[in-house]
Enzyme design. Structure first.
Site, PDB file in Angstrom:
ATOM      1  N   PHE A  91     -15.727 -32.386  14.597  1.00 18.12           N
ATOM      2  CA  PHE A  91     -16.738 -33.294  15.137  1.00 18.12           C
ATOM      3  C   PHE A  91     -17.936 -33.325  14.203  1.00 18.12           C
ATOM      4  CE2 PHE A  91     -14.055 -31.985  18.590  1.00 18.12           C
ATOM      5  CZ  PHE A  91     -13.923 -33.125  19.370  1.00 18.12           C
ATOM      6  N   VAL A 111     -17.238 -27.958  15.689  1.00 19.35           N
ATOM      7  CA  VAL A 111     -18.442 -28.777  15.688  1.00 19.35           C
ATOM      8  C   VAL A 111     -19.266 -28.389  14.460  1.00 19.35           C
ATOM      9  CG1 VAL A 111     -20.515 -29.361  16.991  1.00 19.35           C
ATOM     10  CG2 VAL A 111     -18.405 -28.782  18.212  1.00 19.35           C
ATOM     11  N   CYS A 112     -19.619 -29.362  13.650  1.00 16.89           N
ATOM     12  CA  CYS A 112     -20.379 -29.066  12.426  1.00 16.89           C
ATOM     13  C   CYS A 112     -21.743 -28.482  12.776  1.00 16.89           C
ATOM     14  CB  CYS A 112     -20.560 -30.327  11.601  1.00 16.89           C
ATOM     15  SG  CYS A 112     -21.766 -30.094  10.272  1.00 16.89           S
ATOM     16  N   ILE A 113     -22.051 -27.344  12.198  1.00 22.32           N
ATOM     17  CA  ILE A 113     -23.289 -26.651  12.570  1.00 22.32           C
ATOM     18  C   ILE A 113     -24.529 -27.421  12.126  1.00 22.32           C
ATOM     19  CG2 ILE A 113     -23.245 -25.143  10.524  1.00 22.32           C
ATOM     20  CD1 ILE A 113     -24.448 -22.950  12.419  1.00 22.32           C
ATOM     21  N   ALA A 143     -24.915 -30.391  14.332  1.00 21.57           N
ATOM     22  CA  ALA A 143     -25.194 -29.946  15.704  1.00 21.57           C
ATOM     23  C   ALA A 143     -26.639 -29.499  15.856  1.00 21.57           C
ATOM     24  CB  ALA A 143     -24.248 -28.816  16.091  1.00 21.57           C
TER      25      ALA A 143
END
Lengths: 130, 135
Positions: free
Chosen positions: A39, A77-79, A82
């Site tokens: 994501f 989920v891409c940090i 995010a």
């Protein structure tokens, strides 16, 4: 075939997360493997566990969580994306001194390297977005 | 991770107005550590990402265009720009930043990273890739 999936638009505003979900289900039904979904951009918003859509509507996050648990899909989920958008897991919330965290079960926060790794390790990379 | 794959990052959107261009560049920089065969494509409004003299003071967002000049240090040396997209926007190669890399196979000679190609050539470049990430 091993298929990697990228979701790059946010839920409800855009159909990408829904279409990706239907695609992954169909691919699994056909006997393909989907080891990971990544994501990115506003797609990270799918992972909030605080979403409360009206009861007669689909719950996009719960759909993904259930699918991931049933088929052992790694929802990443891409940090960086995010953190810009206020999505934190427990560790990150602690590290950033925030009083809440909001990543749903079945999702995990990690780096962009996971996207590249997925591209390397799968036979096809399919992106859902604009 | 045995085989090296060909990765193409396709940039189709202007540098500001949406976050796609910036977050694309972030993937490129992280991805460079994986030592794959990386190319970047710039087409449609994506060609504006490479224009010289960008100044974002008035819109209050970070001007990230200088980062493109650092790509050579990450061994990202192939930046394909579509000629038709430039033409359609009244741009020429001269409107783009000078971006270079040092060629380790040619006595570290400094060479241009930007390669202006036709739409037909761009299609061939895309067809030749293993992984295409579109932003």
């Amino acid at each position: 075939m091993k298929i990697g999936v990228v979701v790059s638009e946010g839920p409800y505003t855009h159909q990408a997360a829904d279409t990706a979900y239907q695609f992954v289900k169909a691919a699994l039904d056909k006997g393909h493997e989907v080891p990971r979904v990544f994501f990115y951009h506003d797609g990270v918003n799918v992972s909030t566990r605080l979403s409360v859509p009206p009861q007669d509507e689909r719950h996009i996050q719960k759909q993904w969580t259930a699918l991931a648990q049933e088929h052992e899909i790694d929802l990443v989920v891409c940090i960086a994306a995010a953190q810009r958008r206020g999505l934190l897991d427990e560790n990150e919330a602690k590290r950033q001194g925030k009083d809440a965290h909001n990543i749903a079960e079945g999702f995990r926060i990690s780096g962009l390297g996971q996207l590249i790794e997925m591209g390397i390790q799968t036979d096809r990379l399919v992106t859902f977005g604009d | 991770m045995s085989d090296i794959k060909k990765f193409l990052y396709v940039n189709r959107k202007p540098p500001y107005g949406t976050i796609y261009a910036l977050e694309s560049l972030e993937v490129v920089l992280i991805g460079a550590a994986f030592e794959q065969d990386v190319s970047l494509a710039f087409l449609d409004d994506g060609v504006f990402q490479l224009t010289r003299g960008q100044n974002t003071d008035a819109i209050g967002v970070k001007n990230f265009s200088p980062t493109f000049r650092a790509l050579g240090d990450y061994e990202v040396t192939k930046l394909y720009v579509e000629r038709e997209s430039l033409d359609e926007r009244g741009l020429t190669e001269g409107d783009l930043q000078e971006i270079t890399y040092e060629d380790e196979d040619d006595d570290w000679e400094e060479k241009p990273s930007i390669r202006v190609v036709s739409r037909a050539e761009m299609a061939e470049i895309m067809a030749d890739q293993d992984v295409v990430l579109s932003f």
